[in-house]
Design a protein around this motif. Structure first.
Motif, mmCIF file in Angstrom:
data_model
loop_
_atom_site.group_PDB
_atom_site.id
_atom_site.type_symbol
_atom_site.label_atom_id
_atom_site.label_comp_id
_atom_site.label_asym_id
_atom_site.label_seq_id
_atom_site.Cartn_x
_atom_site.Cartn_y
_atom_site.Cartn_z
ATOM 1 N N HIS A 229 0.729 -1.112 0.141
ATOM 2 C CA HIS A 229 0.007 0.034 -0.143
ATOM 3 C C HIS A 229 0.724 1.264 -0.010
ATOM 4 N N ILE A 233 1.087 4.344 -2.992
ATOM 5 C CA ILE A 233 0.906 5.874 -2.747
ATOM 6 C C ILE A 233 2.246 6.586 -3.069
ATOM 7 N N LEU A 246 -6.467 7.522 -5.857
ATOM 8 C CA LEU A 246 -6.026 6.182 -6.507
ATOM 9 C C LEU A 246 -6.929 5.569 -7.153
ATOM 10 N N ARG A 250 -9.027 5.654 -3.116
ATOM 11 C CA ARG A 250 -8.447 5.964 -1.813
ATOM 12 C C ARG A 250 -7.791 7.590 -2.119
ATOM 13 N N VAL A 252 -5.288 10.583 -1.759
ATOM 14 C CA VAL A 252 -3.848 10.589 -1.225
ATOM 15 C C VAL A 252 -3.402 12.300 -1.199
ATOM 16 N N VAL A 256 -0.771 11.457 3.859
ATOM 17 C CA VAL A 256 -0.963 10.256 3.560
ATOM 18 C C VAL A 256 0.389 9.879 2.892
ATOM 19 N N VAL A 257 0.926 10.671 2.101
ATOM 20 C CA VAL A 257 2.250 10.318 1.655
ATOM 21 C C VAL A 257 3.310 9.939 2.637
ATOM 22 N N ALA A 260 3.115 6.740 4.458
ATOM 23 C CA ALA A 260 3.623 5.933 3.500
ATOM 24 C C ALA A 260 5.233 5.781 3.447
#
Length: 270
Positions: A229, A233, A246, A250, A252, A256-257, A260
């Protein structure tokens, strides 16, 4: 790339042969304990033995938990350990005020970690976390805190846990590690507790026996699905700037990045 410790192995300071084994056990950090694990009549010996060991660099980072700053042994602990080549950090137990952190920082150039073990400490968590640039982390001492609060169930600790996690992050410190799981035979319970701690926002855990280390690592290292996942991302972020969705719907954005990328950093440990 930041490499966060996941395992902190405590070992009594008055047992050099056990310390030698701990240094080879695979923990990210070995914590030599001069406080709770050492009887009063062994304090001087433990301090001297620890100082002797740390006159040389060690194969893994070594921290020392000194005695409580308001007690009779802390001044001698700090004086003996102030700037030894093998010392990576000092853990300060039972901290209740920013002044105690500043007091320790004035006595040593070594990075400091404050243990919050009382209701008063929890109320002052952010003030303690921002007390001095030498402070590199805060965490809980749950046994003492549980007694101070008169708790009968583990759920009563969730608010103090979250409070310390938020205070650490607000101060720009790393996510705190969980406190020890005292039953070294209860590996299933340890795994469940780690899963709960990870969900709250802890990162890693203190241990009191080498058999606990792989359980902690498994609990805190990303799963294959989480890694997949995170890779999806970060690839999407490289291909397109700014917030986006995405293919599976989802959303982003920058937060969120960042999450990740931390996941991938943990996955690449070692």
């Amino acid at each position: 790339m930041t490499r966060y410790p996941l395992t902190w192995l405590y070992v009594p300071g008055d047992r050099p042969h056990v310390i030698a084994k701990a240094l080879a056990a695979g923990a990210d950090v070995v914590v030599i304990d001069l406080e709770d694990a050492v009887a009063p009549d062994r304090k001087d010996y433990a301090r001297a033995a620890t100082a002797d060991l740390l006159t040389q660099p060690q194969p893994v980072p070594v921290h020392v938990r000194v005695n409580a700053l308001d007690g009779p042994w802390a001044v001698d602990d700090l004086a003996a350990l102030a700037a030894l080549p093998g010392l990576g950090g000092l853990r300060l137990p039972k901290v209740t005020s920013p002044d105690q952190v500043r007091q320790a920082a004035a006595a040593t150039p070594v990075p400091l970690h404050a243990l919050l073990e009382s209701a008063l400490a929890i109320e002052r968590a952010y003030a303690i976390a921002t007390a001095h640039p030498s402070l590199r982390g805060i965490s809980l001492g749950e046994a003492d805190l549980r007694a101070d609060l008169g708790l009968r169930a583990d759920a009563g600790l969730d608010w103090p846990r979250s409070r310390v996690i938020v205070a650490a992050r607000a101060a720009g410190l790393p996510p705190p590690p969980q406190t020890v799981h005292p039953d070294i035979r209860d590996l299933d319970g340890l795994a469940a507790s780690c899963a709960h701690g990870r969900a709250l926002g802890f990162l890693g855990r203190a241990a009191i026996h080498p058999r606990q280390l792989p359980v902690i690592e498994r609990a805190y290292l990303p799963t294959e699905l989480e890694i997949e996942h995170a890779e999806t991302i970060t690839k999407a972020a490289l291909a397109n700037e700014g917030a986006q969705a995405l293919p599976d719907g989802r959303f982003v954005d920058a937060a969120v990045v960042a999450t990740a990328r931390r996941t991938l950093s943990l996955a690449r440990r070692g």
